[in-house]
Design a protein around this motif. Structure first.
Motif, PDB file in Angstrom:
ATOM      1  N   UNK A   1       1.118  23.779  25.139  1.00  0.00           N
ATOM      2  CA  UNK A   1       0.457  25.012  24.710  1.00  0.00           C
ATOM      3  C   UNK A   1      -0.798  24.707  23.887  1.00  0.00           C
ATOM      4  N   UNK A   2      -0.712  23.720  23.007  1.00  0.00           N
ATOM      5  CA  UNK A   2      -1.869  23.309  22.207  1.00  0.00           C
ATOM      6  C   UNK A   2      -2.964  22.779  23.134  1.00  0.00           C
ATOM      7  N   UNK A   3      -2.573  21.921  24.071  1.00  0.00           N
ATOM      8  CA  UNK A   3      -3.529  21.352  25.033  1.00  0.00           C
ATOM      9  C   UNK A   3      -4.227  22.463  25.826  1.00  0.00           C
ATOM     10  N   UNK A   4      -3.467  23.407  26.346  1.00  0.00           N
ATOM     11  CA  UNK A   4      -4.036  24.494  27.147  1.00  0.00           C
ATOM     12  C   UNK A   4      -5.036  25.319  26.342  1.00  0.00           C
ATOM     13  N   UNK A   5      -4.701  25.614  25.091  1.00  0.00           N
ATOM     14  CA  UNK A   5      -5.593  26.415  24.255  1.00  0.00           C
ATOM     15  C   UNK A   5      -6.901  25.672  23.966  1.00  0.00           C
ATOM     16  N   UNK A   6      -6.795  24.388  23.646  1.00  0.00           N
ATOM     17  CA  UNK A   6      -7.991  23.611  23.324  1.00  0.00           C
ATOM     18  C   UNK A   6      -8.846  23.343  24.563  1.00  0.00           C
ATOM     19  N   UNK A   7      -8.219  23.100  25.696  1.00  0.00           N
ATOM     20  CA  UNK A   7      -8.987  22.897  26.927  1.00  0.00           C
ATOM     21  C   UNK A   7      -9.725  24.169  27.324  1.00  0.00           C
ATOM     22  N   UNK A   8      -9.083  25.309  27.182  1.00  0.00           N
ATOM     23  CA  UNK A   8      -9.718  26.582  27.525  1.00  0.00           C
ATOM     24  C   UNK A   8     -10.905  26.882  26.605  1.00  0.00           C
ATOM     25  N   UNK A   9     -10.777  26.551  25.348  1.00  0.00           N
ATOM     26  CA  UNK A   9     -11.823  26.880  24.375  1.00  0.00           C
ATOM     27  C   UNK A   9     -12.989  25.903  24.382  1.00  0.00           C
ATOM     28  N   UNK A  10     -12.717  24.614  24.636  1.00  0.00           N
ATOM     29  CA  UNK A  10     -13.751  23.599  24.425  1.00  0.00           C
ATOM     30  C   UNK A  10     -14.116  22.755  25.639  1.00  0.00           C
ATOM     31  N   UNK A  11     -13.405  22.857  26.750  1.00  0.00           N
ATOM     32  CA  UNK A  11     -13.656  22.003  27.923  1.00  0.00           C
ATOM     33  C   UNK A  11     -13.952  20.572  27.467  1.00  0.00           C
ATOM     34  N   UNK A  12     -13.011  19.953  26.757  1.00  0.00           N
ATOM     35  CA  UNK A  12     -13.285  18.649  26.143  1.00  0.00           C
ATOM     36  C   UNK A  12     -13.482  17.510  27.140  1.00  0.00           C
ATOM     37  N   UNK A  13     -14.322  16.550  26.724  1.00  0.00           N
ATOM     38  CA  UNK A  13     -14.483  15.307  27.473  1.00  0.00           C
ATOM     39  C   UNK A  13     -13.252  14.429  27.261  1.00  0.00           C
ATOM     40  N   UNK A  14     -12.668  14.587  26.090  1.00  0.00           N
ATOM     41  CA  UNK A  14     -11.487  13.793  25.729  1.00  0.00           C
ATOM     42  C   UNK A  14     -10.618  14.641  24.811  1.00  0.00           C
ATOM     43  N   UNK A  15      -9.319  14.576  25.030  1.00  0.00           N
ATOM     44  CA  UNK A  15      -8.379  15.318  24.191  1.00  0.00           C
ATOM     45  C   UNK A  15      -7.098  14.509  24.084  1.00  0.00           C
ATOM     46  N   UNK A  16      -6.771  14.109  22.876  1.00  0.00           N
ATOM     47  CA  UNK A  16      -5.520  13.402  22.615  1.00  0.00           C
ATOM     48  C   UNK A  16      -4.723  14.199  21.596  1.00  0.00           C
ATOM     49  N   UNK A  17      -3.465  14.384  21.889  1.00  0.00           N
ATOM     50  CA  UNK A  17      -2.566  15.129  21.006  1.00  0.00           C
ATOM     51  C   UNK A  17      -1.355  14.276  20.697  1.00  0.00           C
ATOM     52  N   UNK A  18      -0.859  14.434  19.482  1.00  0.00           N
ATOM     53  CA  UNK A  18       0.346  13.704  19.088  1.00  0.00           C
ATOM     54  C   UNK A  18       1.193  14.623  18.212  1.00  0.00           C
ATOM     55  N   UNK A  19       2.474  14.652  18.493  1.00  0.00           N
ATOM     56  CA  UNK A  19       3.422  15.397  17.674  1.00  0.00           C
ATOM     57  C   UNK A  19       3.984  14.430  16.640  1.00  0.00           C
TER      58      UNK A  19
END
Length: 99
Positions: free
Chosen positions: A16-34
């Motif tokens: 859900x975090x990934x989807x929200x950030x991808x939709x808002x920023x179209x990132x070149x790179x996105x790494x998430x860690x819980x």
């Protein structure tokens, strides 16, 4: 992202975090860690919300000071900040700042 009534199951939070950030920023790179497991027993995490780390590189951050970048990330996450995220460590960069 649609509003939700309560917290997501733990195994759905990163997606859900990934989807929200991808939709808002179209990132070149996105790494998430819980990192929630590292805060077990923490007073602020007793309500079940998690601790997360995000590293995001997006052209949307070009020309923004760090505080504005953080506010943009919080805004993009919307309701997740109230229902699923207790703490969020953010590293937000423009492509030119990428290591």
């Amino acid at each position: 992202m649609s509003a939700q009534a309560g917290p997501l199951p733990r195994d759905q939070r990163i997606a859900a975090i990934r989807a929200a950030l991808e939709a808002a920023f179209a990132p070149d790179r996105l790494e998430l860690r819980d990192d929630s497991h590292r805060h077990a027993g923490h007073v602020g995490a007793q309500d079940g919300r998690g601790h997360f780390h995000v590293e995001i590189v997006s052209a949307a951050f070009a020309g923004m000071p760090p505080i504005q970048r953080h506010r943009a990330v919080y805004a993009a996450l919307g309701a997740l900040m109230a229902t699923d995220i207790h703490a969020l460590q953010i590293r937000a960069l423009a492509p030119a700042e990428r290591e």
